[in-house]
Every structure is written in C-alpha cells, then in structure tokens.
Design an enzyme around this catalytic site. Sequence first.
Site, PDB file in Angstrom:
ATOM      1  CG  ASP A   9      -1.630   1.273   1.455  1.00 23.52           C
ATOM      2  OD1 ASP A   9      -2.419   1.646   0.576  1.00 23.52           O
ATOM      3  OD2 ASP A   9      -1.377   1.908   2.487  1.00 23.52           O
ATOM      4  CB  ALA A  10       0.936   4.308  -1.886  1.00 23.70           C
ATOM      5  CE1 TYR A  11      -0.017   9.257  -1.307  1.00 22.30           C
ATOM      6  CE2 TYR A  11      -1.517   7.728  -2.381  1.00 22.30           C
ATOM      7  CZ  TYR A  11      -0.625   8.778  -2.451  1.00 22.30           C
ATOM      8  OH  TYR A  11      -0.330   9.355  -3.662  1.00 22.30           O
ATOM      9  NE  ARG A  40      -4.696   7.703   5.657  1.00 28.19           N
ATOM     10  CZ  ARG A  40      -4.525   7.041   4.526  1.00 28.19           C
ATOM     11  NH1 ARG A  40      -4.746   7.631   3.357  1.00 28.19           N
ATOM     12  NH2 ARG A  40      -4.119   5.776   4.542  1.00 28.19           N
ATOM     13  CB  SER A 116      -1.880   3.106  -4.123  1.00 32.63           C
ATOM     14  OG  SER A 116      -2.320   4.295  -3.506  1.00 32.63           O
ATOM     15  CG  ASN A 117      -7.825   3.301  -2.185  1.00 31.34           C
ATOM     16  OD1 ASN A 117      -8.150   2.341  -2.880  1.00 31.34           O
ATOM     17  ND2 ASN A 117      -8.213   3.428  -0.921  1.00 31.34           N
TER      18      ASN A 117
END
Length: 220
Positions: A9-11, A40, A116-117
Amino acid sequence: MSHSVFVFDAYGTLFDVHAAVRRHAEAVGPDGQKLSEIWRAKQLEYSWVRSLMDRYQDFWSLTEQALDFAFRAVPSADTSVKPMLLDAYRELDAYPEVPEVLKGLKEAGCRLAILSNGSPEMLDSAVRSACIADYLDAVISVDELRAYKTDPRIYEMVTTQFRVYPEAVSFQSSNRWDVAGATAFGFRTVWINRAGVPDEYSDLPPAVVLKDLSGLPHLG
C-alpha cells in the site's frame, strides 16, 4: 523467500500521510495535527462511501474535498495554506526505512509493486519524489477499475499483473481494513502497525504484525 511478489500500500505504508501538514506546521497553526488527522480520516471515508454508491471520483479529488472539510472542522487553521498542503501531499516523505527495504527485497530477487487507492498522477509524483521508482516493477492504481479497496477486484489486479496465485503474494499495509481485505482475497498479509493501535477484524488476521517495514526482508 517463499513469496515472489511483495506488494505495498502507498499512503501510510510507504509514504507518511501526515508529512504535508507537518512540513507547514507553523503556517497551519496550533491545531495542525487535528487538521491532518481529520483530513486523512475523511479521505478514506469518502473512498468507501463512493465505492458503496458506485459513484467513483479519483483519489486526488477526494483528497481535496477531505482537506476542505478538515478546514471547516478546524476553523483555527489558516485556509490560505491549502495550496501549499496540496503541493506537499503530491511529494510526501517516504518513511526512513523504505528505500533500504525495497532495495534489499529487489536484490533478493523479489518483484515489487505498489497497489494504491491513489490516482496515477499522485503515485507517479510520490514515487519520483521518494526516489524509489527503480525498485518497483509496477505501480497499480485503482483508477483503472474506478473502485476502491477493499473491493476484491482491486487485489485481483496484482495476480493478473504478475500472473501468480494469491498465495505467492506478500501484501504490506499500515491500514488494518486493507490488510483484512487482502487476507480475504488470499494474500499473505503483513500489518505495519506504526501507531500501535488495537487489532480489529479478528476473523481476518494478518500473518505478521510489524511496527515498521524494516523487519520485512528477514521474513521467509
């Protein structure tokens, strides 16, 4: 290693989602941390609600909308810093251990990807800013399907990309709900519990819990 594909996942996992507000903390004002947390939380909430309604908007649009809400919820924050915060979000800081971990996995012969989203433009900017592009075999955005995690089709994008079965994939995320979704799909999951929050989704447990990514290359 028993897993040939490592997906991140990225964030919140590779990139520090609170780095943008921290970078401009003085300009934002004394309630910057509260602003960042609301930003967030709403960013994620909007992605889930949009998925359930089948009314997709890309993650950058949701990020902007969430920041607008955060400013309304924290009236002490100086709204004039909005452009600076959005610019900073495009180039979030990677967590300190990230480059070395990715390098180690790559040198061990693993294939690496981001799932990622984030919209493609967001991810491209973040990856370039963090100087990790050379370690990645793929950067996969949900934008292609116009849906968000934890839709099983999102995780299927990985198995399609790499032509592997789910059990060949090790999936790393700091988001417990994301770990639950990936576990349900059949990935070996690693929860990066940076904040030390309580566990949840007990029927869909991670295989491993780490406080950061630095222990990852030592997992079999």
